[in-house]
Scaffold this active site. Structure first.
Site, PDB file in Angstrom:
ATOM      1  N   ASP A  81       0.832  -1.197   0.000  1.00 49.96           N
ATOM      2  CA  ASP A  81       0.000   0.000   0.000  1.00 49.96           C
ATOM      3  C   ASP A  81       0.874   1.257   0.000  1.00 49.96           C
ATOM      4  OD1 ASP A  81      -2.789   1.105   0.627  1.00 49.96           O
ATOM      5  OD2 ASP A  81      -1.624   1.977   2.259  1.00 49.96           O
ATOM      6  N   GLU A  96       1.454  -0.554  -5.216  1.00 50.52           N
ATOM      7  CA  GLU A  96       0.484   0.522  -5.431  1.00 50.52           C
ATOM      8  C   GLU A  96       1.246   1.838  -5.521  1.00 50.52           C
ATOM      9  OE1 GLU A  96      -3.326   2.998  -3.757  1.00 50.52           O
ATOM     10  OE2 GLU A  96      -1.739   2.407  -2.408  1.00 50.52           O
TER      11      GLU A  96
HETATM   12  C1  GLC Z   1      -4.213   3.158  -0.466  1.00 48.29           C
HETATM   13  C2  GLC Z   1      -5.465   2.344  -0.349  1.00 48.29           C
HETATM   14  C3  GLC Z   1      -6.558   3.202   0.213  1.00 48.29           C
HETATM   15  C4  GLC Z   1      -6.135   3.753   1.547  1.00 48.29           C
HETATM   16  C5  GLC Z   1      -4.801   4.476   1.436  1.00 48.29           C
HETATM   17  C6  GLC Z   1      -4.212   4.753   2.788  1.00 48.29           C
HETATM   18  O1  GLC Z   1      -4.328   4.160  -1.428  1.00 48.29           O
HETATM   19  O2  GLC Z   1      -5.803   1.771  -1.564  1.00 48.29           O
HETATM   20  O3  GLC Z   1      -7.750   2.494   0.335  1.00 48.29           O
HETATM   21  O4  GLC Z   1      -7.101   4.623   2.035  1.00 48.29           O
HETATM   22  O5  GLC Z   1      -3.844   3.699   0.746  1.00 48.29           O
HETATM   23  O6  GLC Z   1      -3.757   3.562   3.381  1.00 48.29           O
END
Ligand code: GLC
Length: 528
Positions: free
Chosen positions: A201, A243
């Site tokens: 993440d 991500e």
């Molecule tokens: C990422 C996740 C999201 C979350 C953020 C903070 O972007 O996909 O859902 O709110 O991280 O952890």
């Protein structure tokens, strides 16, 4: 083929465990419930599921605010239930990856509680503190609807702390070697339980440096490479999925020289698929594809249409964002931060042709596709729920009052109207050979039959009209030709006269001036 490269040609599926299947009867999904549905996932044909966070959490960001990295939240079951799920998935050749939230913890995490209470605490240095809120001013704010600064004043500590997301999610300080080691220990803990890897993440934000936007810093890449080396040395075949919602030039470095992430979400193409569909023209897709640097052979993109967040419009121009909002989020409630909080089917007017076409692109462009739970049956959304909860409603298993999701009252309301369980559910779609579920299932089957999708070269073709996205995927002597009519009009292609076989029906097709119906797609195996 090297089995450790399984992700090159795999179909992924993202699951909100809370929303998938409740076995305990408390109205919230859990791991035992999910395990009951492994047969369904196997039937669909998925190779790997990604579980959204299942750690103990005060749930201010649906579990992305972790208060204990070494446990499973009670509502999901416990560590034994996770083990049970993973073992049962593995017997069906389904892998399981989970979220690793490295950038921040919950403010209720004992580390933060100790850090704010005592400047001399070992944990104070786990977070990023400052006496002023004037540092790192070039860093953008991500949750623009709610936060106005990346700093929040903490009364107890008498200092500001840094957070890239909600104020309830203080950022960890990766300059501290203890934090770096701790994260490896956390990874080890889950890998030892049999987890097949992590969706990492918020990868770009680990470090902060003055006079930068505090994203994609060299220090961040260096640490991520360390995590990768640790995985390779101890857990070969397990993966890291990145991500990083960034422009092509900035997303490419997350693959390193094949020594950083195994996979990365293809953020650049995603919004441009929607642009292409609305305009009935390939230009936006083509523009970004031409701008995509190539990636090392042992790496793979993960293509997606939707996920649990808003459809992000952070990596488009301000004019494009405005246009996308006008086209896809005419009501203000449909917008969130810099994006759109709607699901695939409503975005595409619940038009079966457009939904199939979007999936045709998803499954045939370079990368391994990921399906967001429920999109394979065309579930809708509920924009009256706040934040991103409207796209995280319970999975609709059947037409019974609680949709087969729970025996009691679901923790968030089920969808109503056109998208209600009565109209959209797994049971009826399993029984109907022409359902969206069965169409997606066939796409998955064909995807697996042809390694060209995961491994092949990609060549864009000019077929005489920019309304058709046409490309070849070639691998080891086999060439697939993919045609996607993005427009609502019939289109005729001008192709070299040749023979091909339809990958779905196995019928022989003669290509020449071939006509595609509005939104029609064709997956063909070229026979010279
Ligand atoms: C990422 C996740 C999201 C979350 C953020 C903070 O972007 O996909 O859902 O709110 O991280 O952890």
């Amino acid at each position: 083929m090297d089995q450790n490269l399984w992700y090159k040609n795999a179909v992924f599926y993202e699951i909100s465990v809370s929303a998938f299947k409740d076995s305990s009867g408390d109205g919230r999904g859990d791991l035992r419930g999910l395990a009951e549905k492994l047969d369904y996932l196997q039937k669909l044909g998925v190779d790997c599921v990604w579980l959204m966070p299942i750690y103990p959490s005060p749930l201010k960001d649906d579990g992305y605010d972790i208060s204990d990295y070494y446990n499973v939240a009670k509502s999901f079951g416990g560590l034994d239930d996770l083990k049970f799920l993973v073992d049962n998935a593995h017997t069906r050749s389904i892998r399981v990856i989970m979220d690793l939230v490295m950038n921040h913890t919950s403010d209720e995490h004992p580390w933060f509680q100790s850090a704010r209470a005592d400047q001399n605490s070992l944990f104070h240095g786990y977070y990023v503190w400052s006496d002023t809120d004037k540092k790192y001013e070039e860093a953008r704010i991500i949750f623009t609807d709610v936060e106005s600064s990346n700093w929040t004043w903490d009364e107890k500590a008498g200092q500001y702390y840094w957070h890239r997301f909600y104020a309830s999610q203080p950022d960890l300080n990766f300059d501290n070697p203890k934090v770096q080691d701790e994260m490896l220990n956390i990874a080890r803990f889950w890998l030892d339980m049999g987890i097949d890897g992590f969706r990492v993440d918020a990868a770009p934000y680990l470090f902060e440096r003055e006079n930068t936007n505090c994203e994609n810093l060299p220090e961040t890449h260096a640490y991520l490479k360390k995590l990768r080396a640790f995985m390779d040395a101890n857990y070969p075949g397990r993966i890291l999925l990145c991500e990083a919602n960034q422009w092509p030039e900035d997303v490419r470095p997350y693959f390193g020289d094949g020594d950083e992430f195994h996979m990365g979400f293809h953020f650049p193409i995603m919004p441009r698929i929607y642009m292409a569909l609305k305009k009935g023209r390939v230009d936006d897709m083509l523009g970004i594809l031409n701008r995509m640097p190539s990636i090392p052979d042992n790496c793979q993109w993960c293509t997606f249409l939707r996920n649990h967040d808003e459809l992000t419009l952070e990596m488009v121009t301000p004019e494009e964002r405005q246009w996308m909002w006008e086209q896809y989020a005419p009501e203000l409630r449909m917008r969130l931060n810099q994006g759109i909080r709607r699901r695939l089917a409503p975005l595409l007017d619940n038009d079966r042709r457009k939904i199939e076409l979007a999936n045709s692109l998803l499954f045939t462009l370079p990368g391994s596709p990921i399906i967001y739970y429920g999109d394979e049956i065309g579930m809708g959304d509920n924009i009256s729920l706040d934040d991103r909860n409207g796209v995280r409603t319970p999975m609709q298993w059947n037409a019974s009052p609680n949709a087969g999701f729970t025996k009691s009252k679901p923790y968030v309301p089920l969808l109503e109207g056109e998208y209600s369980p009565e109209h959209v559910n797994v049971a009826s779609q399993l029984a109907d050979p022409n359902s969206l579920f069965n169409t997606i299932h066939r796409m998955i089957t064909v995807h697996k039959e042809h390694l060209a999708f995961g491994w092949g070269d990609f060549e864009w073709l000019n077929v005489g009209t920019n309304a058709i996205a046409a490309y070849k995927r070639t691998y080891k002597g086999e060439t697939m030709l993919i045609l996607n009519n993005l427009s609502d009009k019939k289109q005729t292609t001008h192709l070299q006269k040749s023979k091909a076989v339809d990958a779905f029906t196995h019928e022989v097709v003669t290509l020449d001036t071939t006509t595609l119906q509005p939104y029609q797609y064709m997956w063909l195996i070229l026979k010279d």
